[in-house]
Motif scaffolding. Structure first.
Motif, PDB file in Angstrom:
ATOM      1  N   UNK A 131      -3.999  80.266  -8.104  1.00  0.00           N
ATOM      2  CA  UNK A 131      -3.234  80.121  -9.326  1.00  0.00           C
ATOM      3  C   UNK A 131      -2.748  78.681  -9.458  1.00  0.00           C
ATOM      4  N   UNK A 132      -2.712  78.174 -10.672  1.00  0.00           N
ATOM      5  CA  UNK A 132      -2.210  76.810 -10.846  1.00  0.00           C
ATOM      6  C   UNK A 132      -0.742  76.738 -10.470  1.00  0.00           C
ATOM      7  N   UNK A 133      -0.280  75.608 -10.004  1.00  0.00           N
ATOM      8  CA  UNK A 133       1.136  75.477  -9.633  1.00  0.00           C
ATOM      9  C   UNK A 133       2.041  75.747 -10.820  1.00  0.00           C
ATOM     10  N   UNK A 134       3.173  76.333 -10.535  1.00  0.00           N
ATOM     11  CA  UNK A 134       4.133  76.651 -11.585  1.00  0.00           C
ATOM     12  C   UNK A 134       4.699  75.374 -12.191  1.00  0.00           C
ATOM     13  N   UNK A 135       4.637  75.262 -13.483  1.00  0.00           N
ATOM     14  CA  UNK A 135       5.170  74.081 -14.160  1.00  0.00           C
ATOM     15  C   UNK A 135       6.664  74.237 -14.368  1.00  0.00           C
ATOM     16  N   UNK A 136       7.287  73.138 -14.787  1.00  0.00           N
ATOM     17  CA  UNK A 136       8.715  73.196 -15.058  1.00  0.00           C
ATOM     18  C   UNK A 136       9.032  74.161 -16.168  1.00  0.00           C
ATOM     19  N   UNK A 141      11.187  79.442 -17.790  1.00  0.00           N
ATOM     20  CA  UNK A 141      11.018  80.743 -18.435  1.00  0.00           C
ATOM     21  C   UNK A 141      11.328  81.872 -17.464  1.00  0.00           C
ATOM     22  N   UNK A 142      10.874  81.718 -16.216  1.00  0.00           N
ATOM     23  CA  UNK A 142      11.144  82.731 -15.207  1.00  0.00           C
ATOM     24  C   UNK A 142      12.641  82.880 -14.973  1.00  0.00           C
ATOM     25  N   UNK A 146      15.040  86.201 -15.621  1.00  0.00           N
ATOM     26  CA  UNK A 146      15.903  86.802 -14.599  1.00  0.00           C
ATOM     27  C   UNK A 146      17.354  86.844 -15.070  1.00  0.00           C
ATOM     28  N   UNK A 147      17.779  85.819 -15.788  1.00  0.00           N
ATOM     29  CA  UNK A 147      19.130  85.826 -16.337  1.00  0.00           C
ATOM     30  C   UNK A 147      19.283  86.927 -17.368  1.00  0.00           C
ATOM     31  N   UNK A 148      18.223  87.151 -18.168  1.00  0.00           N
ATOM     32  CA  UNK A 148      18.260  88.226 -19.167  1.00  0.00           C
ATOM     33  C   UNK A 148      18.405  89.581 -18.486  1.00  0.00           C
ATOM     34  N   UNK A 149      17.723  89.752 -17.342  1.00  0.00           N
ATOM     35  CA  UNK A 149      17.844  91.003 -16.593  1.00  0.00           C
ATOM     36  C   UNK A 149      19.274  91.174 -16.093  1.00  0.00           C
TER      37      UNK A 149
END
Length: 214
Positions: A131-136, A141-142, A146-149
């Motif tokens: 998988x490509x590295x996670x961008x900023x 967004x992640x 998690x804050x929404x949860x």
């Protein structure tokens, strides 16, 4: 066996969902027909959901396990089915099927869905492309999800929030939670079902996956 003498009253109770709640004690619930219990579930009565699980949970698990041959998957199928009961109890029609038949149909559907999901998973190549590295942006967004949860969890009643947080963040099984004082397994499961249904209503169908991540 359950009596059907309350069917007329159950049909009369059907209408706009969640319009009001009628407190019913556990002792009273034990004497109601399955149809009447479903009518109370349609009014967001968690004790009624716990009562229905007490009556049908073992049978539901047995059916799911016969299809899936896996304890964890069978429990997932039962959880998904009772989430469906919580969300769709107002659409149950007594003239078409017995409550037990309706619930077990939901269990069967969820179990078959899980079988298909597992078959697709096993058919996937063992070696996946890196998988490509996670961008900023992805990371932001992640974090936002998690804050929404966390925000959605704070909107739940304390009992539902505690059950979900202990299960998904604390690593407790529902059986372990039920071993706590005055916490019957049916009550724990009904809180989980109701709380997860509310999370999904707020966050969408991915709410359970998001909630499970610390």
């Amino acid at each position: 066996m359950t009596g059907r003498g309350n069917e007329g009253r159950v049909i009369a109770l059907r209408g706009p969902r969640r319009e009001r709640r009628v407190p019913v004690s556990a002792r009273e619930l034990a004497h109601l027909s399955d149809e009447a219990v479903l009518a109370l579930i349609a009014r967001a009565d968690e004790q009624a959901l716990a009562e229905l699980y007490r009556r049908l949970g073992r049978l539901a698990y047995g059916l799911a396990f016969r299809i899936l041959r896996d304890d964890a998957l069978a429990q997932d199928a039962v959880q998904e089915a009772f989430l469906g009961v919580w969300r769709a109890a107002d659409r149950f029609v007594a003239d078409r099927a017995k409550p037990s038949t309706w619930v077990l149909t939901l269990v069967h559907r969820r179990a078959v869905d899980l079988v298909r999901r597992e078959e697709r998973r096993r058919a996937e190549p063992l070696e996946q492309e890196a998988e490509p590295p996670t961008t900023g942006v992805d990371q932001a967004e992640l974090l936002a999800r998690r804050q929404a949860v966390r925000d959605a969890l704070r909107q739940l009643p304390p009992e539902q929030r505690e059950a979900i947080e202990l299960a998904y963040y604390g690593g407790y099984t529902q059986t372990e939670l039920a071993e706590r004082p005055d916490q019957p397994l049916g009550t724990i499961k009904s809180r989980m079902f109701a709380g997860l249904a509310r999370l999904r209503d707020v966050l969408g169908e991915d709410a359970l996956g998001q909630a499970a991540r610390p």
